[in-house]
Design a protein around this motif. Structure first.
Motif, PDB file in Angstrom:
ATOM      1  N   ASN A  72       0.809  -1.209   0.000  1.00 49.66           N
ATOM      2  CA  ASN A  72       0.000   0.000   0.000  1.00 49.66           C
ATOM      3  C   ASN A  72       0.844   1.261   0.000  1.00 49.66           C
ATOM      4  OD1 ASN A  72      -2.241  -1.756   0.319  1.00 49.66           O
ATOM      5  ND2 ASN A  72      -1.611  -1.946   2.436  1.00 49.66           N
ATOM      6  N   MET A  73       1.971   1.207   0.717  1.00 48.33           N
ATOM      7  CA  MET A  73       2.850   2.364   0.722  1.00 48.33           C
ATOM      8  C   MET A  73       3.410   2.564  -0.675  1.00 48.33           C
ATOM      9  SD  MET A  73       4.783   2.180   4.394  1.00 48.33           S
ATOM     10  CE  MET A  73       5.878   0.853   3.983  1.00 48.33           C
ATOM     11  N   ALA A  74       3.707   1.437  -1.335  1.00 45.27           N
ATOM     12  CA  ALA A  74       4.231   1.538  -2.702  1.00 45.27           C
ATOM     13  C   ALA A  74       3.201   2.161  -3.621  1.00 45.27           C
ATOM     14  CB  ALA A  74       4.632   0.155  -3.206  1.00 45.27           C
ATOM     15  N   LEU A  75       1.936   1.791  -3.453  1.00 46.11           N
ATOM     16  CA  LEU A  75       0.894   2.377  -4.296  1.00 46.11           C
ATOM     17  C   LEU A  75       0.781   3.873  -4.052  1.00 46.11           C
ATOM     18  CD1 LEU A  75      -1.397   1.863  -6.383  1.00 46.11           C
ATOM     19  CD2 LEU A  75      -2.938   1.831  -4.443  1.00 46.11           C
ATOM     20  N   SER A  76       0.832   4.273  -2.769  1.00 44.41           N
ATOM     21  CA  SER A  76       0.757   5.700  -2.459  1.00 44.41           C
ATOM     22  C   SER A  76       1.918   6.436  -3.098  1.00 44.41           C
ATOM     23  CB  SER A  76       0.794   5.942  -0.957  1.00 44.41           C
ATOM     24  OG  SER A  76      -0.132   5.126  -0.312  1.00 44.41           O
ATOM     25  N   LEU A  95     -11.465  -1.792  -7.934  1.00 45.01           N
ATOM     26  CA  LEU A  95     -11.357  -3.016  -7.139  1.00 45.01           C
ATOM     27  C   LEU A  95     -10.043  -3.160  -6.373  1.00 45.01           C
ATOM     28  CD1 LEU A  95     -12.891  -5.182  -9.981  1.00 45.01           C
ATOM     29  CD2 LEU A  95     -14.071  -4.317  -7.978  1.00 45.01           C
ATOM     30  N   PHE A  96      -9.413  -2.052  -6.049  1.00 44.24           N
ATOM     31  CA  PHE A  96      -8.211  -2.137  -5.228  1.00 44.24           C
ATOM     32  C   PHE A  96      -8.621  -2.476  -3.803  1.00 44.24           C
ATOM     33  CE2 PHE A  96      -3.901  -1.392  -4.201  1.00 44.24           C
ATOM     34  CZ  PHE A  96      -3.874  -0.806  -2.953  1.00 44.24           C
ATOM     35  N   ASN A  97      -7.908  -3.382  -3.170  1.00 39.57           N
ATOM     36  CA  ASN A  97      -8.236  -3.620  -1.768  1.00 39.57           C
ATOM     37  C   ASN A  97      -6.968  -3.870  -0.969  1.00 39.57           C
ATOM     38  OD1 ASN A  97      -7.814  -6.700  -1.342  1.00 39.57           O
ATOM     39  ND2 ASN A  97      -8.792  -6.466  -3.307  1.00 39.57           N
TER      40      ASN A  97
END
Lengths: 250, 283, 269
Positions: free
Chosen positions: A140-144, A211-213
């Motif tokens: 999630n940090m990578a996505l941010s 649909l990201f979770n």
């Protein structure tokens, strides 16, 4: 133009180095930095400099870009030289220190100029992925991080538009007074902040729609391929590191 | 206030040397006290043209006359602040630039930059709200709580408060529903007729501008490929189609009738007139 | 079941204002519906309710499944959305990365993803765009990519939320042709939420909303005859509809004709 500068100055020029896996490039960068710090004599530092220079030539990016990079830290280098002169450090040691700084700056420039920032983010995610086992949400940090990088050009465009419209309403950006400068910054930050909030709202809706979770695994379709050259590159760097350490011990 | 482009070119400076000219040797004259529309596909140079008029950009070649001001790359000391007092520019989605907590403060902002005396400010603000069809009841409201159409009007009012002689609008109708759009077009018309402003509208909303345009410039690849009043421009249906520009539907219809049935009806921009023509030609 | 979306007695308040009050609506499977309304009519809120973003009173069935916290995820898999500003909805700077994003989230295998990409490229003819940078694309190409991204997880319903308001007329027409073609090939249910009445021409059904109420619903041609209601709501009729209605008064045509060529041939046999 401005955005090109901020987004890691990625210079879209195909070369052998640009095709390497970002992970191998980042690992090599780390090894190189360790090497540079450990190298204690002038000949070694010059040898490392020639190594970096060969890489620089390989990237096929105009030398003036690299020159600008080193030029941008001229004050830091000058400062170091002056401090060292005051402390009556030997001239050769000063030369070594300066070379070390230049080596590191040039090597990381090679990294950032040949790797798109989003790939860098993927590389960072890969390096940190073992932390997933410790329940740290690396994914999630990578996505941010990826989204933040991805939106930098958009944000810069918006800032430009706001500045232009304020200029059109009579704001004088060249005024010398501190009060005016602070005011100009405040007048820019408020609408930018509101736009960012709106964008965060929109993005969270989009993430839900796409649909990201947070909980389950996700595939990484375009995983960068690892080829023989990547292994070879890391091996070469490790080999150089071993030699430098050995030289230091003997 | 005269606005004239004389052999103006503009090139964006990029990292890579081969940049196309955004504006390529354009000479044109904006018609005073009229609604001038600039149309063209994306990338044709419309926004660049607009930013050249109030010196946000300086031409790389040629010169621009804006009233007593001359904008060209050799004249370094042009008084931009005074120029922008006379040439107002309203960007696309102007409501995104709000940063004050009340409508009054937002409209005041420009006036304060030009150091207006306090007595005049209040009257100016009320007048500019009236010009966009709002009133003093909006003064203390938070601009972010207004509807889309109202926000757009407040943004326009804040530029009108400086009473510029020339006003440039970039896509003023984008994002508005039909009712708000028609309202806005009425405001543009009124600015021309009642307040004697020179209006420049940059847009791709051909149906909207058909209602108000006095003079149209068609841009493509940084050049003016066609100009004239709406009759002269929109009758070139096929030429415009080649440049990926659609003409207003009413013109497209007459053109189809002419092409397929070889019946020439007049250029009609009112649907009722078209109906009369059709009736005459069918019977 | 014939209706792919079925909304029963929907009531919803936002910030103490009632947006919908016992609202009912059905959308037929395979239809191309235009939901038309001025800004503030509730159309975007309706979309968010269908996606399960807010809690509400009443029942929403999507493909026979009742929307609830548990079924939210399954329902979202059946819906693809295209928003108005494509550059704000891209999650990556390379086209293909954006298209596969939903599939990566669903943990599809790499082979499944590869197959799906080939299908979508062929369907929308975007083969050449796959490895381009998103900010190198034209406005129309960006929307095409956004459509591809929305279709990647093979939804049964494709919803456009004011997706065409920023495009020029030429590009808009080209994109509508692509959508028409897509509908013919896959019979996917399409919903176009818009405030521009010209968009009505591209659907078979029109729904007109005003302040959270269903005002008009039916076949496109039938709804476009309601010129007085359109005027009352401050909505303009599309040119061809206006023309047809006026020509009807003069007895020159006897129904609404939306295609220009058809009209010309009807008038001058």
């Amino acid at each position: 133009m401005l955005s090109n500068f901020f987004v890691g100055r990625f210079y879209d020029s195909p070369s052998t180095i640009s095709k390497l896996n970002p992970l191998s490039k980042m690992i090599s960068t780390l090894i190189f930095i360790v090497m540079t710090i450990l190298a204690k004599d002038l000949r070694l530092s010059i040898a490392l400099f020639s190594f970096v220079f060969v890489l620089v030539l390989n990237t096929r990016i105009p030398l003036r870009v690299y020159f600008k990079t080193v030029w941008s830290i001229k004050f830091l280098i000058l400062f170091m030289i002056i401090i060292n002169l005051i402390l009556k450090v030997e001239l050769t040691i000063i030369a070594i220190t300066v070379l070390k700084i230049i080596n590191i700056v040039l090597y990381t420039a090679v990294l950032t100029l040949t790797t798109s920032p989003l790939l860098l983010a993927k590389g960072i995610e890969k390096i940190l992925s073992p932390l997933n086992k410790l329940k740290i949400p690396v994914k999630n940090m990578a996505l941010s991080l990826t989204l933040a990088i991805r939106f930098i050009p958009t944000i810069i465009n918006e800032a430009n538009k706001i500045l232009k419209s304020q200029a059109s309403r009579g704001v004088d950006f060249y005024s010398k007074s501190i009060k005016d400068k602070l005011s100009a910054v405040k007048n820019l930050l408020i609408p930018m902040f509101i736009l960012s909030l709106k964008r965060a709202d929109e993005l969270s809706l989009i993430m839900e729609v796409r649909l990201f979770n947070l909980k389950s695994d996700r595939t990484n379709y375009r995983e960068e391929r690892w080829s023989f050259i990547d292994t070879y590159t890391i091996f070469v760097h490790l080999f150089m590191l071993v030699i430098i350490i050995a030289k230091g011990i003997i | 206030m005269e606005i004239r482009f004389n052999n103006v070119s503009y090139e964006y400076k990029g990292i890579k040397k081969s940049e196309k000219k955004a504006i390529d040797n354009i000479s044109l004259e904006i018609k005073k006290n009229k609604i001038n529309c600039i149309i063209g596909p994306s990338g044709s140079g419309k926004t660049t043209l607009m930013e050249l008029v109030n010196a946000l950009l300086i031409p790389t070649d040629g010169k621009i006359n804006v009233g007593k001001f001359v904008i060209d790359k050799n004249k370094k000391n042009i008084n931009v602040k005074e120029l922008r007092f006379n040439v107002g520019l309203i960007f696309e989605f102007p409501e995104q630039q709000f940063f004050k907590s009340t409508v009054k403060k937002e409209i005041e902002f420009g006036l304060k930059q030009y150091e207006y005396k306090l007595k005049n400010i209040d009257k100016r603000i009320s007048d500019s709200l009236l010009m966009v069809g709002l009133n003093d009841s909006f003064l203390n409201r938070n601009p972010f709580t207004l509807s889309n159409g109202e926000m757009r009007k407040v943004a326009i009012a804040s530029v009108l408060a400086l009473n510029p002689k020339v006003i440039i609008f970039d896509e003023p109708t984008v994002g508005l529903d039909d009712a708000s759009k028609n309202n806005l077009l009425k405001i543009l018309r009124m600015l021309k007729t009642r307040y004697k402003k020179t209006i420049i509208v940059v847009t791709h909303d051909v149906d909207a501008l058909h209602k108000i345009a006095d003079h149209i410039f068609v841009l493509n690849d940084g050049k003016v490929i066609l100009e004239g009043d709406k009759y002269e421009v929109f009758k070139e249906v096929d030429l415009l189609q080649n440049y990926k520009i659609k003409v207003p539907k009413i013109i497209e219809f007459s053109h189809k009738v002419f092409k397929s049935k070889n019946i020439k009806m007049g250029y009609r921009d009112e649907i009722n007139d078209l109906i009369k023509d059709i009736y005459r030609h069918v019977k | 079941m014939r209706d792919i979306i079925s909304i029963k007695n929907l009531s919803f308040k936002y910030d103490k204002t009632s947006i919908f009050d016992k609202f009912n609506l059905n959308i037929k499977r395979g239809s191309v519906t235009t939901i038309l309304g001025a800004n503030g009519s509730g159309k975007t809120t309706l979309l968010k309710l269908i996606l399960g973003i807010y809690e509400f009173d009443g029942e929403i069935y999507i493909d026979n499944i009742l929307l609830s916290k548990k079924t939210k995820k399954d329902i979202r898999k059946k819906i693809g959305v295209v928003f108005d500003k494509p550059e704000n909805s891209f999650v990556s700077d390379i086209v293909i990365d954006d298209i596969v994003f939903s599939l990566e989230n669903l943990n599809y295998s790499k082979e499944e993803i590869e197959d799906r990409i080939n299908e979508i490229s062929k369907l929308l003819n975007i083969d050449k765009l796959l490895y381009k940078r998103v900010n190198e694309l034209s406005g129309g190409e960006k929307q095409l990519v956004a459509i591809a991204s929305a279709l990647s997880h093979n939804p049964e319903i494709l919803i456009f939320d004011e997706a065409f308001s920023m495009l020029d007329l030429y590009t808009k027409e080209k994109i509508f042709e692509v959508i028409k073609d897509l509908h013919k090939k896959t019979n996917i249910t399409i919903i176009n939420i818009t405030h521009s009445s010209n968009d009505c021409l591209y659907g078979d059904t029109i729904i007109v909303l005003d302040e959270g109420r269903l005002i008009l619903k039916g076949d496109t041609k039938r709804v476009l005859e309601e010129e007085k209601m359109f005027e009352k709501l401050g909505l303009e009729l599309p040119f061809m509809a206006s023309l047809s209605i006026k020509l009807k008064y003069y007895g020159l045509v006897d129904e609404i004709i939306l295609d220009m060529d058809e009209m010309v041939n009807k008038l001058w046999k």
